[in-house]
Design a protein around this motif. Structure first.
Motif, PDB file in Angstrom:
ATOM      1  N   THR B  96       0.846  -1.189   0.000  1.00 26.76           N
ATOM      2  CA  THR B  96       0.000   0.000   0.000  1.00 26.76           C
ATOM      3  C   THR B  96       0.885   1.244   0.000  1.00 26.76           C
ATOM      4  O   THR B  96       2.107   1.156   0.169  1.00 26.76           O
ATOM      5  CB  THR B  96      -0.894   0.047   1.248  1.00 26.76           C
ATOM      6  OG1 THR B  96      -0.040   0.169   2.396  1.00 26.76           O
ATOM      7  CG2 THR B  96      -1.748  -1.205   1.387  1.00 26.76           C
ATOM      8  N   GLN B  99       2.754   1.449   3.226  1.00 28.89           N
ATOM      9  CA  GLN B  99       3.815   0.429   3.299  1.00 28.89           C
ATOM     10  C   GLN B  99       4.974   0.769   2.371  1.00 28.89           C
ATOM     11  O   GLN B  99       6.138   0.525   2.709  1.00 28.89           O
ATOM     12  CB  GLN B  99       3.248  -0.946   2.921  1.00 28.89           C
ATOM     13  CG  GLN B  99       2.320  -1.520   3.975  1.00 28.89           C
ATOM     14  CD  GLN B  99       1.513  -2.705   3.453  1.00 28.89           C
ATOM     15  OE1 GLN B  99       1.444  -2.950   2.252  1.00 28.89           O
ATOM     16  NE2 GLN B  99       0.892  -3.443   4.357  1.00 28.89           N
ATOM     17  N   GLU B 117       5.505   5.711  10.444  1.00 31.63           N
ATOM     18  CA  GLU B 117       4.125   5.913   9.991  1.00 31.63           C
ATOM     19  C   GLU B 117       3.664   7.345  10.246  1.00 31.63           C
ATOM     20  O   GLU B 117       3.012   7.960   9.410  1.00 31.63           O
ATOM     21  CB  GLU B 117       3.186   4.927  10.690  1.00 31.63           C
ATOM     22  CG  GLU B 117       3.234   3.561  10.058  1.00 31.63           C
ATOM     23  CD  GLU B 117       2.228   2.577  10.659  1.00 31.63           C
ATOM     24  OE1 GLU B 117       2.048   1.523  10.070  1.00 31.63           O
ATOM     25  OE2 GLU B 117       1.657   2.896  11.734  1.00 31.63           O
ATOM     26  N   LYS B 133      -3.784   6.536   1.910  1.00 28.29           N
ATOM     27  CA  LYS B 133      -2.694   5.834   2.580  1.00 28.29           C
ATOM     28  C   LYS B 133      -2.805   4.321   2.476  1.00 28.29           C
ATOM     29  O   LYS B 133      -1.798   3.629   2.392  1.00 28.29           O
ATOM     30  CB  LYS B 133      -2.580   6.263   4.046  1.00 28.29           C
ATOM     31  CG  LYS B 133      -3.747   5.846   4.929  1.00 28.29           C
ATOM     32  CD  LYS B 133      -3.532   6.392   6.340  1.00 28.29           C
ATOM     33  CE  LYS B 133      -4.772   6.274   7.207  1.00 28.29           C
ATOM     34  NZ  LYS B 133      -5.184   4.914   7.527  1.00 28.29           N
ATOM     35  N   ASP B 134      -4.019   3.781   2.455  1.00 30.65           N
ATOM     36  CA  ASP B 134      -4.177   2.326   2.383  1.00 30.65           C
ATOM     37  C   ASP B 134      -4.495   1.831   0.978  1.00 30.65           C
ATOM     38  O   ASP B 134      -4.832   0.663   0.789  1.00 30.65           O
ATOM     39  CB  ASP B 134      -5.267   1.877   3.356  1.00 30.65           C
ATOM     40  CG  ASP B 134      -4.869   2.154   4.795  1.00 30.65           C
ATOM     41  OD1 ASP B 134      -3.694   1.933   5.121  1.00 30.65           O
ATOM     42  OD2 ASP B 134      -5.717   2.623   5.576  1.00 30.65           O
TER      43      ASP B 134
END
Lengths: 222, 245
Positions: B96, B99, B117, B133-134
């Motif tokens: 993602t 990540q 993060e 973000k995801d």
């Protein structure tokens, strides 16, 4: 319809044991193929021309040769030519591993070369070492590409084990034949019921595997 | 002035073909150097030599008084400090956005996940992508991917940022959102070496312009002079090829 013969004696149990024989041989071969396939597939990505010729030759040879011929060569041929008295199960595992390794190696090679070079570079540009690049960036992508394809190969290998009855292994199809033969007089229709059951048993084994593959593919589509 | 990157007599050749031929360049801290030139002139290759993605045949690249190309030690150590963003974004497709951003800080800088993060979210917020973000890279537009690629590079706290034609693969309407991010970085005083075809952007962001042609620096100077009063015929010709009157 001929299903009734399956209820006689322990016929159904014998069929299930036959399935287990086929599964055991294919699972051992699949494991060997995965390990050797990853190894040889990685070697195939090297630019060395000698390695290229040898691995390409191996792959083409195995692909062109029908699996049954290969089984006969190893099982009957090896006994005569090398004086090697191979048990039928060992011969099957050798043949299926030779085949699986070749196919698997080609899948691994394809997955590895399919990762663009610039993925390695963008990882390197972030300061990741070569080992870290492989561990966190390249191999996870290779695995995602590889798993659906190798699951397909696994189901093909399971299905092809129906050939090993030709060298005297009593697997599910052979057991089915034996049951039909033994009940020729009392249940002349046994062929349909028994073979339909064999079909359903193969389906029951392979279907979950291919469903798993579909799910993973969906989960990982990039 | 504070030299951060010093290139001397850099020569890069593939067999007999010289792609770069004795290039000298010094970059000071906080300076934005923009390189332009016709396709195939070696400007992208030059950028790739600066962080050791390409080996060089002659000359040297010195970063903070340390020779980094030809490199002796681990190139990874140097690349931590020299960030690079590519034309094709090159986000990691299996990770993602978040990540993608925290991988290198955690593995290379050994940052704690929580800290990485937090920093990543702040950077995403700055470039207007907090809500992504995801998401996976495939769910983003080209401009969004490139903004993520830029902040991913920033996560390593690079002292120099190399931008290699970062808008060349984008649809025209997405170029602006990416270049705005870069202009803001320039205002913050980031040291950057930029290869681009966007001349008006170059003019806005550059402290110094470089024109490379045929593997050599043909002309360099402040953007005003460079664009309005080019000295060499080759640069004149190059600049003319961008106008339609």
């Amino acid at each position: 319809m001929g299903f009734e013969v399956l209820l006689k004696g322990n016929n159904m149990l014998r069929l299930l044991l036959g399935v287990w024989t086929a599964l055991r041989i294919s699972l051992v071969s699949v494991l060997i193929s995965i390990v050797l396939g990853i190894l040889i597939g990685s070697i195939m990505t090297l630019k060395n021309p000698v390695i290229k010729v040898i691995t390409r030759g191996y792959l083409e040879f195995i692909r062109i040769m029908p699996q049954m011929v290969l089984l006969f060569i190893v099982y009957f041929g090896a006994t005569k030519a090398l004086g090697l008295n191979l048990p039928a199960e060992a011969a099957s595992i050798i043949v299926f591993s030779l085949w699986g390794t070749a196919e698997m190696a080609d899948l691994v090679r394809g997955a590895l070369t399919g990762i663009p070079k610039i993925q390695y570079e963008s990882s390197a540009a972030l300061g990741l070492t070569t080992t870290q690049t492989y561990t966190y960036v390249i191999i996870p992508q290779v695995i995602r590409r590889l798993i659906p394809l190798s699951i397909n190969l696994i189901t093909r290998m399971i299905k092809t084990t129906s050939l090993i009855m030709m060298i005297g292994i009593v697997e599910v199809l052979k057991v089915g034949q034996q049951i039909i033969e033994a009940n020729r007089k009392s249940s002349p229709n046994a062929a349909f019921g028994v073979y339909a059951t064999v079909f359903l048993l193969y389906f029951a084994v392979c279907r979950p595997i291919s469903l798993l593959s579909k799910r993973l593919e969906k989960k990982w589509e990039n | 002035m504070n030299e951060i990157l010093k290139v001397e007599n850099l020569t890069k050749a593939y067999d007999d073909l010289k792609v770069l031929d004795g290039v000298d360049l010094t970059v000071s801290k906080g300076e934005v150097v923009v390189i332009v030139g016709p396709s195939g002139c070696g400007k992208s290759t030059f950028l790739r030599c600066l962080n050791g993605l390409e080996d060089i045949q002659e000359g040297s690249v010195v970063f903070n008084d340390e020779v980094i190309n030809p490199f002796k030690g681990s190139p990874a150590k140097v690349r931590e400090k020299i960030g690079m963003v590519f034309q094709s974004y090159e986000l990691f497709p299996h990770k993602t956005v978040l990540q993608n951003m925290i991988l290198a800080p955690m593995k290379v800088r050994k940052a704690k996940k929580k800290d990485a993060e937090k920093e990543a979210l702040a950077l995403l917020d700055r470039v207007g992508l907090l809500s992504k973000k995801d998401s996976y890279p495939r769910q983003l537009s080209g401009g969004q991917k490139q903004r993520v690629a830029i902040v991913r590079a920033l996560m390593m706290h690079p002292e120099v940022l190399l931008l290699d034609e970062i808008t060349a693969a984008l649809d025209p309407e997405m170029v602006r959102e990416v270049l705005d991010v870069v202009i803001n970085l320039a205002k913050e005083g980031r040291t950057m070496v930029i290869v681009t075809h966007e001349l008006s952007f170059a003019r806005a962001v550059a402290d110094r312009m470089i024109f490379i042609d045929g593997g050599k620096i043909v002309e360099e100077g402040a953007p005003g002079e460079f664009f309005d009063d080019p000295k060499t015929d080759r640069l004149k010709k190059f600049l003319e090829s961008f106008s339609y009157n």
